[in-house]
Design a protein around this motif. Structure first.
Motif, PDB file in Angstrom:
ATOM      1  N   PRO A 161       0.833  -1.112   0.023  1.00 22.33           N
ATOM      2  CA  PRO A 161       0.055   0.005   0.054  1.00 22.33           C
ATOM      3  C   PRO A 161       0.777   1.168   0.042  1.00 22.33           C
ATOM      4  CG  PRO A 161       0.087  -1.026   2.081  1.00 22.33           C
ATOM      5  CD  PRO A 161       0.711  -1.820   1.039  1.00 22.33           C
ATOM      6  N   GLN A 162       0.156   2.346  -0.529  1.00 19.67           N
ATOM      7  CA  GLN A 162       1.130   3.469  -0.368  1.00 19.67           C
ATOM      8  C   GLN A 162       1.425   3.873   1.046  1.00 19.67           C
ATOM      9  OE1 GLN A 162       2.073   5.821  -3.279  1.00 19.67           O
ATOM     10  NE2 GLN A 162       1.739   3.554  -4.061  1.00 19.67           N
ATOM     11  N   ILE A 163       2.602   4.409   1.159  1.00 20.49           N
ATOM     12  CA  ILE A 163       3.096   4.864   2.481  1.00 20.49           C
ATOM     13  C   ILE A 163       2.410   6.385   2.679  1.00 20.49           C
ATOM     14  CG2 ILE A 163       5.155   5.656   3.886  1.00 20.49           C
ATOM     15  CD1 ILE A 163       6.660   3.435   2.484  1.00 20.49           C
ATOM     16  N   GLY A 164       1.984   6.739   3.968  1.00 26.00           N
ATOM     17  CA  GLY A 164       1.599   8.037   4.188  1.00 26.00           C
ATOM     18  C   GLY A 164       0.012   8.550   3.848  1.00 26.00           C
ATOM     19  N   VAL A 165      -0.539   7.490   3.392  1.00 25.82           N
ATOM     20  CA  VAL A 165      -2.104   7.641   2.849  1.00 25.82           C
ATOM     21  C   VAL A 165      -2.859   7.027   4.321  1.00 25.82           C
ATOM     22  CG1 VAL A 165      -3.882   7.115   1.380  1.00 25.82           C
ATOM     23  CG2 VAL A 165      -1.773   7.500   0.239  1.00 25.82           C
ATOM     24  N   ALA A 166      -3.914   7.502   4.577  1.00 29.06           N
ATOM     25  CA  ALA A 166      -4.920   7.238   5.724  1.00 29.06           C
ATOM     26  C   ALA A 166      -5.540   5.853   5.051  1.00 29.06           C
ATOM     27  CB  ALA A 166      -5.770   8.157   5.968  1.00 29.06           C
ATOM     28  N   THR A 167      -5.665   4.780   5.807  1.00 27.29           N
ATOM     29  CA  THR A 167      -6.168   3.616   5.366  1.00 27.29           C
ATOM     30  C   THR A 167      -6.989   2.831   6.195  1.00 27.29           C
ATOM     31  OG1 THR A 167      -3.899   3.171   4.004  1.00 27.29           O
ATOM     32  CG2 THR A 167      -5.288   1.292   4.267  1.00 27.29           C
ATOM     33  N   VAL A 168      -8.042   2.174   5.650  1.00 27.80           N
ATOM     34  CA  VAL A 168      -8.960   1.511   6.453  1.00 27.80           C
ATOM     35  C   VAL A 168      -9.235   0.163   5.642  1.00 27.80           C
ATOM     36  CG1 VAL A 168     -10.297   3.603   7.540  1.00 27.80           C
ATOM     37  CG2 VAL A 168     -11.013   2.304   5.204  1.00 27.80           C
TER      38      VAL A 168
END
Length: 253
Positions: free
Chosen positions: A226-233
């Motif tokens: 996943p992309q680093i630094g992106v808010a994720t759920v």
């Protein structure tokens, strides 16, 4: 009212769209990449097609007055995820990514992990076999390097013939798929190996259970990080809670 862009094409995007129908605090648009020729029309406004890279997406967000974006694209849409992260930064808006959990092997599974399609083709070996490919239509060309196998290709849309390996049989079908149907396919077609991406989710998970029951090898293509630094759920329920907090409302699910 919060103006929202959803980058979709997944079951998570569809679930959000259905929920947003009765949420007047959001003005939402769902964007399909256009890889599926006949996407199911959502119950909210939508568009089909690309944006012209991260700068084009950033311009679309600015010109449309969007305040928030949700990346609900497929776990393997790595380029779109990079574009979304960069576009959100350029446009100065909040971005949330839905990153559904990956599948994990359980006792009885015969999984062979590979990083990409070329390695998947190599992993099938030199002995002719009957192979079920459930990888979509964009990645089939890699299997031209192993033309001695008989391939059964399942995708939502019939793939272009130029991308097909020789000895390919086409099944055009859209999930979710039932376990009984997956068992019938593996047994009836005498499949000895299944090639699939680690997409996660439940819509196509029955094929893994069927492979376990039938003793079929699974060549599992590992997903991008996943992309680093992106808010994720992990799921739409968590995305809904994030959206309600963003809009400053406590309305229930």
């Amino acid at each position: 009212m919060t103006k929202l862009l959803i980058l979709g094409g997944t079951t998570e995007a569809s679930a959000l769209a259905a929920w947003l129908v009765d949420r007047p605090e959001f003005n939402a648009l769902l964007s399909f990449a256009g890889t599926t020729r006949t996407p199911r029309p959502p119950p909210i406004p939508y568009r089909v097609g690309g944006f012209g890279g991260p700068q084009g997406l950033a311009n679309f967000l600015r010109n449309g007055g969007y305040q928030v974006m949700i990346d609900a694209t497929h776990p393997f849409a790595a380029q779109m995820k990079r574009n979304a992260a960069e576009a959100a930064r350029l446009a100065g808006i909040d971005l949330l990514a839905i990153h559904r959990p990956a599948w994990h092997a359980v006792p009885g599974d015969k999984w062979h992990h590979v990083p990409d399609m070329a390695h998947a083709a190599q992993a099938l070996g030199a002995t002719p076999r009957r192979i079920l490919l459930t990888i979509g239509q964009k990645d089939l060309a890699a299997f031209k390097a192993a033309p001695w196998h008989h391939y059964i290709v399942r995708s939502v849309d019939p793939p272009d013939t130029d991308s097909l390996p020789p000895h390919a049989e086409i099944i055009a079908a859209r999930g979710p798929f039932l376990l009984a149907d997956e068992l019938a396919l593996l047994r009836g077609s005498h499949v000895s190996a299944l090639v699939t991406k680690n997409s996660g989710g439940t819509a196509t998970m029955a094929k893994l259970e069927a492979a376990r029951i039938c003793g079929v090898e699974v060549v599992m293509i590992d997903r991008p990080e996943p992309q680093i630094g992106v808010a994720t759920v992990q799921d739409p329920a968590q995305a809904k809670a994030w959206l309600r907090a963003h809009a400053g409302t406590d309305r229930g699910l």
